[in-house]
Write an enzyme that holds these catalytic residues in place. Sequence first.
Site, PDB file in Angstrom:
ATOM      1  N   CYS A  50       0.825  -1.199   0.000  1.00  0.00           N
ATOM      2  CA  CYS A  50       0.000   0.000   0.000  1.00  0.00           C
ATOM      3  C   CYS A  50       0.864   1.256   0.000  1.00  0.00           C
ATOM      4  O   CYS A  50       2.028   1.233   0.426  1.00  0.00           O
ATOM      5  CB  CYS A  50      -0.901   0.019   1.237  1.00  0.00           C
ATOM      6  SG  CYS A  50      -2.095  -1.338   1.298  1.00  0.00           S
ATOM      7  N   GLU A  52       0.592   3.854   1.954  1.00  0.00           N
ATOM      8  CA  GLU A  52       0.944   4.227   3.319  1.00  0.00           C
ATOM      9  C   GLU A  52       2.159   3.445   3.812  1.00  0.00           C
ATOM     10  O   GLU A  52       3.062   4.015   4.429  1.00  0.00           O
ATOM     11  CB  GLU A  52      -0.238   3.980   4.274  1.00  0.00           C
ATOM     12  CG  GLU A  52      -1.485   4.758   3.929  1.00  0.00           C
ATOM     13  CD  GLU A  52      -2.460   4.012   3.016  1.00  0.00           C
ATOM     14  OE1 GLU A  52      -3.663   4.225   3.165  1.00  0.00           O
ATOM     15  OE2 GLU A  52      -2.012   3.208   2.159  1.00  0.00           O
ATOM     16  N   CYS A  86      -2.791  -0.943   7.176  1.00  0.00           N
ATOM     17  CA  CYS A  86      -2.139   0.365   7.177  1.00  0.00           C
ATOM     18  C   CYS A  86      -2.534   1.182   8.392  1.00  0.00           C
ATOM     19  O   CYS A  86      -1.721   1.956   8.920  1.00  0.00           O
ATOM     20  CB  CYS A  86      -2.422   1.124   5.888  1.00  0.00           C
ATOM     21  SG  CYS A  86      -1.463   0.445   4.507  1.00  0.00           S
TER      22      CYS A  86
END
Length: 130
Positions: A50, A52, A86
Site C-alpha cells: 500500500c 501508506e 495500514c
Amino acid sequence: MDLLEAARQVRERAWVPYSRFKVGAAIRAESGAVYQGCNVENVAYPEGTCAEAGAIAAMCAGGDYRIAEITVIADSPEPVPCCGGCRQKIAEFAGPEVRVTMATIDGKSRTVTVAELLPGVFSAAHMDRA
C-alpha cells in the site's frame, strides 16, 4: 512541502497494472521531513504494498520514526480510507492525536485522528507484563 500535493505527485508513479487504482501517501515526520509512497501491485495480489506502507518505509529509511501528519489520495468518489493493515502500521509510528487526511483527486477530503481511524489499537503496551 504541501502533503496533499506530495501525495498527488507520488500517486502518479504507482504501479497498478491490475486494479488501475492509484494511491499516493505523504508523511510529514516530526523532524519536518516529508516522505512519499505509492501503492505497488504484484500479480500475486497479497504481495503488493500500500501507499501508506511505502511512505512509512521511506520515512524509516530516511532515519525518522515518528509521524506528525499523513495524507492519502486516490481517484475514488469519496475520500479513500486506509486499509486495516495500514491503520495498524500508522499507529505504530504516530500518536493517537496525529491527523490523517484522506482525499480524492477531485478535491474532497476528510481528516480524522489516528485514534478515530483505529479505535482499540493493538500496541506494545498489550505485550507488557507488569
